[in-house]
Design an enzyme around this catalytic site. Structure first.
Site, short mmCIF file in Angstrom:
data_model
loop_
_atom_site.label_atom_id
_atom_site.label_comp_id
_atom_site.label_asym_id
_atom_site.label_seq_id
_atom_site.Cartn_x
_atom_site.Cartn_y
_atom_site.Cartn_z
N TYR A 190 -23.94 -5.32 -17.35
CA TYR A 190 -25.00 -5.23 -16.34
C TYR A 190 -24.43 -4.70 -15.02
CZ TYR A 190 -27.27 -7.02 -12.17
OH TYR A 190 -27.76 -7.12 -10.89
N LYS A 215 -24.91 -1.02 -12.75
CA LYS A 215 -25.24 -0.88 -11.32
C LYS A 215 -24.25 0.09 -10.66
CE LYS A 215 -28.86 -3.49 -10.68
NZ LYS A 215 -30.16 -2.80 -10.52
N SER A 273 -26.25 -4.17 -6.28
CA SER A 273 -25.86 -5.59 -6.26
C SER A 273 -24.43 -5.74 -5.77
CB SER A 273 -25.97 -6.12 -7.69
OG SER A 273 -25.28 -7.34 -7.82
#
Ligand code: UD1
Length: 339
Positions: A149, A153, A124
């Site tokens: 989160y 990643k 992302s």
């Protein structure tokens, strides 16, 4: 030879599955339906007219993973599976770190045991630091991330990079998605968030069909054209196709490489609301509220590396993204729930 899609029943996974089947690839999907519904599998079959192998499994389960590799001839993995709600990750960091990293550890171990050396990873734009100059190139500074989160990643990118450098993976492609929106043009698959949507597009869609009263615009005092946040929205079908290009690239090369997957054009929240109104013919009332903590003014990609190396370029613009999102929402006002 088949491609394994972890989290293949999710929003991006399901669209990628359709594109792979259309391209004649054999597909194995593994998903635990934690953020998706079984009916999506029938919808994928209906769109593509083809079947695929499916396992309902939690990917933290090493035996379950081993079985998938033992029962199928898998030569590449596209790894989508993971928890992805930003707010929830701030509230439950241990759950997020433990879940997302354990899935990747177990998957990489199972790939090594099975001799499968090709991975395309669902990353992302959130891995980039907050002060990067726009547009963001792949060499823009990484981190600090703003939530667990996003950190998972970045950590997974690092783990996959180290494994490739150590020869445990032959080839790895890290796809850094910008803001995926839209839906398949059939209206049969699309984004179906649990509860009240956190992201802009599903929120607007639910306002347009009357499920929610108005859009809350988070801040109109950013240093942007109209004061609202600017993002690089990318049609989910374009994004899905980037995965096929990434598989081709990984088959040709032995390296680890990150690519931005965006259009390179930034649109403001008000631009998106207007485009959605035009595409749907519906009213989309909105009110401006305070900024959302952690948001940046602007975030958009320089997608030229993907154009050169992957030979991929986004085809669809904002109006098409909104048209397809609206078709999905109006054909499925309750998402994948039984109508
Ligand atoms: C968010 C996540 C990002 C994740 C991405 C997945 C945050 C802080 N970031 O990105 O980590 O990878 O989704 O797609 O959550 N907006 C409104 N009203 C709303 C919702 C959003 O005005 O109800 C605005 C936001 O302030 C922002 C833009 O719309 O300017 C896009 O927001 P969103 O769709 O949540 O995506 P990101 O925040 O860019």
């Amino acid at each position: 030879m088949a491609v394994l899609l972890t989290g293949g029943a999710g929003f991006i996974g399901s669209h990628t599955c359709v594109e792979l089947l259309a391209a004649g690839r054999d597909v194995v999907v593994a998903d635990n339906f934690s953020n998706s519904k079984p009916v999506v599998l029938d919808r994928i079959r209906k769109i593509s007219g083809r079947d695929f192998v499916f396992y309902e499994t939690d990917l933290r389960d090493a035996d379950g993973l081993r079985r998938i590799f033992a029962e199928n001839d898998i030569d590449a993995v596209i790894h989508f599976a993971g928890l992805k709600a930003v707010g929830e990750s701030v509230a439950k960091p241990l759950y997020y770190y433990s879940h997302n990293l354990t899935v990747t550890f177990e998957l990489c171990k199972a790939m090594r045991e099975a001799g499968c050396g090709v991975m395309v990873f669902s990353s992302s734009a959130t891995v980039y630091g907050q002060n990067g100059k726009m547009p963001l190139g792949e060499d823009s500074p990484l981190g600090p991330t703003t939530n667990p989160y996003g950190e998972t990643k970045l950590m997974q990118e690092r783990i996959i990079t180290d494994l490739q450098r150590a020869g445990e993976l032959r080839s790895a492609v890290l796809l850094r998605y910008f803001n995926p929106i839209g839906a398949h043009p059939s209206g049969l698959i699309g984004e179906d968030p649990n509860g009240i949507p956190n992201n802009l597009l599903p929120y607007i869609s639910q306002v347009a069909v009357g499920k929610l009263p108005y859009v809350k615009v988070y801040g109109n005092d950013y240093p942007t054209r109209d004061g609202t946040g600017v993002r690089d929205y990318i049609h989910v079908v374009d994004l899905a196709r980037a995965h096929l290009k990434a598989l081709d690239y990984a088959a040709r090369k032995s390296c680890v490489r990150a690519f931005n997957i965006g259009t390179g054009t930034g649109y403001s929240v008000l631009d998106v609301i207007k485009a959605f109104r035009d595409a749907s013919g519906k009213k989309v009332p909105y009110r401006t509220v305070h900024r959302r903590p952690g948001d940046v003014a602007e975030c958009y990609a320089d997608p030229s590396l993907a154009a050169h190396e992957l030979r991929w370029k986004a085809e669809y613009g904002l109006s098409r993204m909104c048209e397809d999102a609206y078709r999905w929402q109006s054909m499925n006002p309750r998402g994948y729930e039984e109508q």
